[in-house]
Structure formats: structure tokens, C-alpha cells
Design an enzyme around this catalytic site. Sequence first.
Site, PDB file in Angstrom:
ATOM      1  N   HIS A  10     -72.175  27.556  70.129  1.00 50.43           N
ATOM      2  CA  HIS A  10     -70.930  27.192  70.834  1.00 50.43           C
ATOM      3  C   HIS A  10     -70.173  28.388  71.416  1.00 50.43           C
ATOM      4  CE1 HIS A  10     -72.045  23.463  69.156  1.00 50.43           C
ATOM      5  NE2 HIS A  10     -71.826  23.855  67.921  1.00 50.43           N
ATOM      6  N   CYS A  42     -71.301  18.797  63.671  1.00 49.48           N
ATOM      7  CA  CYS A  42     -70.378  17.728  63.265  1.00 49.48           C
ATOM      8  C   CYS A  42     -71.059  16.370  63.286  1.00 49.48           C
ATOM      9  CB  CYS A  42     -69.177  17.704  64.199  1.00 49.48           C
ATOM     10  SG  CYS A  42     -69.663  17.496  65.916  1.00 49.48           S
TER      11      CYS A  42
HETATM   12  C1  LIG Z   1     -72.765  20.212  59.212  1.00 50.09           C
HETATM   13  C2  LIG Z   1     -71.673  20.906  59.984  1.00 50.09           C
HETATM   14  C3  LIG Z   1     -70.619  20.177  60.504  1.00 50.09           C
HETATM   15  C4  LIG Z   1     -69.610  20.824  61.219  1.00 50.09           C
HETATM   16  N1  LIG Z   1     -68.594  20.078  61.732  1.00 50.09           N
HETATM   17  C5  LIG Z   1     -67.627  20.671  62.471  1.00 50.09           C
HETATM   18  C6  LIG Z   1     -66.587  19.900  63.071  1.00 50.09           C
HETATM   19  O1  LIG Z   1     -66.533  18.670  62.949  1.00 50.09           O
HETATM   20  N2  LIG Z   1     -65.639  20.564  63.788  1.00 50.09           N
HETATM   21  C7  LIG Z   1     -65.663  21.921  63.956  1.00 50.09           C
HETATM   22  O2  LIG Z   1     -64.795  22.475  64.648  1.00 50.09           O
HETATM   23  N3  LIG Z   1     -66.640  22.675  63.383  1.00 50.09           N
HETATM   24  C8  LIG Z   1     -67.611  22.076  62.654  1.00 50.09           C
HETATM   25  N4  LIG Z   1     -68.606  22.828  62.069  1.00 50.09           N
HETATM   26  C9  LIG Z   1     -68.549  24.288  62.194  1.00 50.09           C
HETATM   27  C10 LIG Z   1     -69.181  24.726  63.510  1.00 50.09           C
HETATM   28  O3  LIG Z   1     -70.479  24.223  63.620  1.00 50.09           O
HETATM   29  C11 LIG Z   1     -69.219  26.242  63.597  1.00 50.09           C
HETATM   30  O4  LIG Z   1     -67.901  26.724  63.467  1.00 50.09           O
HETATM   31  C12 LIG Z   1     -69.791  26.646  64.950  1.00 50.09           C
HETATM   32  O5  LIG Z   1     -71.163  26.313  64.974  1.00 50.09           O
HETATM   33  C13 LIG Z   1     -69.624  28.122  65.223  1.00 50.09           C
HETATM   34  O6  LIG Z   1     -70.233  28.417  66.433  1.00 50.09           O
HETATM   35  P1  LIG Z   1     -70.802  29.869  66.740  1.00 50.09           P
HETATM   36  O7  LIG Z   1     -71.438  29.788  68.091  1.00 50.09           O
HETATM   37  O8  LIG Z   1     -69.753  30.881  66.520  1.00 50.09           O
HETATM   38  O9  LIG Z   1     -71.884  30.159  65.619  1.00 50.09           O
HETATM   39  P2  LIG Z   1     -73.217  29.429  65.161  1.00 50.09           P
HETATM   40  O10 LIG Z   1     -73.154  27.986  65.449  1.00 50.09           O
HETATM   41  O11 LIG Z   1     -73.460  29.875  63.766  1.00 50.09           O
HETATM   42  O12 LIG Z   1     -74.314  30.052  66.133  1.00 50.09           O
HETATM   43  C14 LIG Z   1     -74.736  31.375  66.040  1.00 50.09           C
HETATM   44  C15 LIG Z   1     -75.998  31.540  66.845  1.00 50.09           C
HETATM   45  O13 LIG Z   1     -76.422  32.889  66.752  1.00 50.09           O
HETATM   46  C16 LIG Z   1     -77.821  32.951  66.572  1.00 50.09           C
HETATM   47  N5  LIG Z   1     -78.146  34.222  65.924  1.00 50.09           N
HETATM   48  C17 LIG Z   1     -77.654  34.694  64.759  1.00 50.09           C
HETATM   49  N6  LIG Z   1     -78.162  35.923  64.506  1.00 50.09           N
HETATM   50  C18 LIG Z   1     -78.993  36.216  65.525  1.00 50.09           C
HETATM   51  C19 LIG Z   1     -79.823  37.329  65.837  1.00 50.09           C
HETATM   52  N7  LIG Z   1     -79.899  38.397  65.034  1.00 50.09           N
HETATM   53  N8  LIG Z   1     -80.553  37.284  66.962  1.00 50.09           N
HETATM   54  C20 LIG Z   1     -80.495  36.222  67.795  1.00 50.09           C
HETATM   55  N9  LIG Z   1     -79.726  35.139  67.555  1.00 50.09           N
HETATM   56  C21 LIG Z   1     -78.989  35.138  66.443  1.00 50.09           C
HETATM   57  C22 LIG Z   1     -78.128  31.722  65.728  1.00 50.09           C
HETATM   58  O14 LIG Z   1     -79.482  31.338  65.865  1.00 50.09           O
HETATM   59  C23 LIG Z   1     -77.171  30.696  66.310  1.00 50.09           C
HETATM   60  O15 LIG Z   1     -77.733  29.967  67.361  1.00 50.09           O
HETATM   61  C24 LIG Z   1     -69.644  22.220  61.380  1.00 50.09           C
HETATM   62  C25 LIG Z   1     -70.719  22.951  60.856  1.00 50.09           C
HETATM   63  C26 LIG Z   1     -71.724  22.303  60.186  1.00 50.09           C
HETATM   64  C27 LIG Z   1     -72.887  23.104  59.664  1.00 50.09           C
END
Ligand SMILES: Cc1cc2nc3c(=O)[nH]c(=O)nc-3n(C[C@H](O)[C@H](O)[C@H](O)COP(=O)(O)OP(=O)(O)OC[C@H]3O[C@@H](n4cnc5c(N)ncnc54)[C@H](O)[C@@H]3O)c2cc1C
Length: 445
Positions: A10, A42
Site C-alpha cells: 500500500h 483487511c
Molecule cells: C490480516 C490483516 C488485516 C488488516 N486489516 C487492516 C484494516 O482493516 N485497516 C487498516 O488500515 N490496516 C489493516 N491491516 C494493516 C495493513 O495491512 C498494513 O498497515 C499495511 O499493509 C501496511 O502497508 P505497507 O505498504 O506499509 O507495508 P506491507 O503491507 O507490509 O508491505 C511491505 C512490502 O514490502 C516488501 N518487502 C519487504 N522487505 C523487502 C525487501 N527486502 N525487498 C523487497 N521487498 C520487500 C514486502 O514483500 C511487502 O510487499 C491489516 C493487516 C493484516 C495482516
Amino acid sequence: MKVVVVGTNHAGISAANTILESGQDVEVTLLDRNSNLSYLGCGTALWVGRQIDSYEGLFYTNAADFEAKGAKISLETEVKDIDFENKVVYAETKSGEKLEESYDKLVLATGSLPIAPKLPGNDLEGLHFLKLFQEGQQVDKALAAEDANIVCVIGAGYIGVEIAEAAARRGKEVHLFDAEEHSLMNYYDVDFAEIMDKNLTDNGIHTHFGELAEAYLGENGKVTGLKTTKGEYKADVIINAIGFRPNAAFGEGHLEKFVNGAYLVDRTFKTSDDSVYAVGDCATNYSNAANATTYIALASNAVRSGIVAATNILGTHLEGAGVQGSNGIAIFDKKLVSTGFSVRAAEKNGLKVKYTDIEDTQLPGFMPADHNADVKLRIVYEEESRRIVGAQMASDYDMSMGIHMFSLAIQEQLTVDKLALLDIFFLPHFNKPYNYITVAALNAE
Ligand SMILES: Cc1cc2nc3c(=O)[nH]c(=O)nc-3n(C[C@H](O)[C@H](O)[C@H](O)COP(=O)(O)OP(=O)(O)OC[C@H]3O[C@@H](n4cnc5c(N)ncnc54)[C@H](O)[C@@H]3O)c2cc1C
Ligand SMILES: NC(=O)C1=CN([C@@H]2O[C@H](COP(=O)(O)OP(=O)(O)OC[C@H]3O[C@@H](n4cnc5c(N)ncnc54)[C@H](O)[C@@H]3O)[C@@H](O)[C@H]2O)C=CC1
């Protein structure tokens, strides 16, 4: 200018899209170790619990969309190292090919990782986490097994409560454990958490609070039970959901980190290195309730932080508005929403607060009873300044839009007294002339 984005969920997606849709001449390269992107976690409990038919709608973009916008994207490509002095990212594809990407600006969007309880037996088959789409698939498959009857969930936070509901909807005997005395204690005060506790037990979930897991039990390499501080329980499937930690391993000794290890960023999401931004779950946020830096892992924050960082990379100074950690949950139709601090969280953060509570019906008494649910509201405010620092609501009615107003109030540092005479419309289909927000604010001591 060349921008490299590490992590394409995201936060990374929103940063990349903001840049790609700006019309500016920027070369964008996206790298992610996963095989998919944009999965809305989610929705995991919704499809595992069969409240929605499939998971397909939980992905809102794909690699081809980015290629069509002119970006270079490599999935199943893990970033192994970053040379911050020379501005080079080193990565490796699934097939072992080594990649080097130079950058002018780097966006770290590496997200978070589930916290793994360090317990004996943690190599047994039948233990699960719920973060990635693939992990949701594994849980779904595990629940489909003929001999999977008893599910133990460790952690009664948002993931734990949601997946406990899903497993119960699949007809399983569900045991839900938390170290705290109630569910959802990271978000609500006891009076509200108890509403969810009752809702869970009313719907057949066995809750075990104030109980710490001590060991996973197993036979022949497969999990058979859970040992806690209070007893032993049979289990065919165990799901761990005791929180996230930031995945912020790069830049040790170079990038400043927060107490929990997250990349420490300013209000533009820039790290201590001028060429490096960090967004989403791997980075800090600014809390308007605490008026201090904080860490809150939510997709909503991730998306906004990506937009802010990208806007700054594109040359326009923009500061994030800060966050309140606004959140919501709906379990067996019981809805709880909150924003900012509970009384407990405020006190833990050193604030002296008071609160005003109200329980009322959503609509006037003359409206049909089957459309008229009770609503419970708590507004938390600082004793001396009277600024609002939190709100919690619970109902069977969808009152969720109300919490956004409290979120704005906290962001804008409004006092509870400002709320008391706010122009809130009245229509019997929606609310009462003396609606609960006005009355709660008027009653604030
Ligand atoms: C079951 C569940 C339900 C949820 N429900 C909600 C909700 O209802 N509302 C809400 O606001 N939030 C919710 N969340 C939380 C939300 O999913 C996270 O806050 C959100 O995914 C964060 O997004 P992000 O892009 O920062 O990180 P992440 O989603 O953790 O993505 C990080 C990305 O980085 C990649 N990555 C990591 N390290 C490396 C590397 N060294 N090299 C290459 N790629 C790498 C990973 O593969 C991943 O694709 C939920 C989470 C879960 C697990
Ligand atoms: N509806 C939403 O907005 C959702 C948001 N999320 C977000 O994803 C992130 C991760 O969610 P969760 O893992 O549910 O974290 P969480 O912080 O919501 O809950 C973790 C729970 O585990 C408990 N716990 C911690 N250590 C424990 C231990 N050793 N034994 C037993 N219990 C223990 C805590 O008391 C807490 O209740 C959070 O930031 C959450 O807000 C996740 C799902 C839904």
C-alpha cells in the site's frame, strides 16, 4: 530523476502512483520480494470466514498497471543491501539473478512483520501467521482439512478477533487468548472492550484473557495443542496474532531509528538521509493526540504517507497532517470504532485526562425499534487544556462516520467545549435533536 521504491504494497504503491501520475519526467523502479502486490489484508478474515465469495477483489492493482504507466517493476526480487553513500540498491531475483539499481531518491516501503512468539515447539506444522495473502491461503486450507476442529488464536487484537470470527463462521471450536484481561485493549477502554468480549462469547468463541501462551504442543511434527500459564488446550490449528514490528533492517548506523526500530521520519516522511524517504509500516508517524512521534501500523496511514513522500520528492513541500490511529472493527455485526487515545492509552502516555460517556439510541423513540440501535460513546479530553485526545464508539448501527469527526477534532486540537455547540443536523431517519455527540460534549465536566 530516478526513484527506486523498495516494497510495493500500500505505501509503495501510493508513492509510485503519485509520482507516475504527476506528469513529471521521473524514472520509477519498483522492487518487491513478494509475487503479488496491493493485497488488502483487511479482507482475509472476510474470505476465510466466507462472508465474501473470493479473494480476487482484494487486489486493487498489478505489475502490468505499473508497466503501462512507464515504471519498471520486478516482483519476487528481494533487496539485500543498500549503499547509501553511492546511492545503489542491490537486489536478487527468485532465480538468483543479481540486480543493481542506482537512485536519486529512494523510497523505503518495506512494511512490517508479524511478531513471532518465541515458544518451544515453534517448528511444528499447523502454526500460522496472518500477514501475507499466501498466509491467508494457508489458514484457509488448514481450516478446510477434515480433521481441523479446534482452532486456537493467540492475540485478541484486530487480527486475532477477526480471524476468530472467521474460524467460528467455518464451524470450528475457537479459543482466543490474550495476555490482557480483555480483547482489543490496544484500542479501547475496558467498558468498550467488554462489549466485544461478550459479543465473542455470545457467538460461541471461548475467550481466555490474562493468559499467556507458554508452549506449542505437538506429536509427530504436527501441532496438537497449546500450553498456557493457566492450562493445556487441544488445537488442530494455531494462529499467532500478537502484533506487528517494523521491517526496517536497512541503514543500520546510517538511518536514524525510532525506539521500536522503525525508520524515524520527519513530517515529510524523509529519513535522516536527505535522499531517502520511508513510508507505511516501516516508518514512524506523527501523533496529534500525543503531539509526538509514534508508530501505528495501518493501511490508511500507509497510503497517506506514500502520497506525502512522493509529493516532496516531486519538489512540492508537503507535510503530513499527522495521525490519530483511527480504526474500526465489525464482528458478528457488532461495530466498534475509535480514534486517538483511550483513557488507558492517554495515561500511559503521561496525559492527565477526563472523559464523558453517553449511551443513547441512534434515532428518536418514535422511529421503528428494529431500525433503532443503542450507541455508546466516550470522548476523552485533556484535563487542563480540554482538547479532545480520543473517542470510542460501539453499536449495532453503522455509526462509523461519526468517528471521522473526532479524528479531525484531535488533528485540529479542538476542545470538547467547541464540540458542544457544533451545528449537527437533525433528521429522524439519522439521529435525534439532542444527539449523543452534543449531549456528551455538553456533559463534559
Ligand atoms: C490480516 C490483516 C488485516 C488488516 N486489516 C487492516 C484494516 O482493516 N485497516 C487498516 O488500515 N490496516 C489493516 N491491516 C494493516 C495493513 O495491512 C498494513 O498497515 C499495511 O499493509 C501496511 O502497508 P505497507 O505498504 O506499509 O507495508 P506491507 O503491507 O507490509 O508491505 C511491505 C512490502 O514490502 C516488501 N518487502 C519487504 N522487505 C523487502 C525487501 N527486502 N525487498 C523487497 N521487498 C520487500 C514486502 O514483500 C511487502 O510487499 C491489516 C493487516 C493484516 C495482516
Ligand atoms: N480493522 C483494522 O483496522 C485492522 C488493523 N490491523 C492492524 O494490523 C496490525 C497487527 O494487528 P494485530 O496483530 O492484531 O495487533 P494488535 O496490536 O491489534 O493486537 C495484538 C494483541 O496481542 C496481544 N498480545 C501481545 N503479546 C502477547 C502474548 N505474548 N500473548 C498473548 N497475547 C499477546 C496484545 O495484548 C494485543 O491485544 C495492527 O497495527 C492493527 O491495527 C489488523 C487487522 C485489522
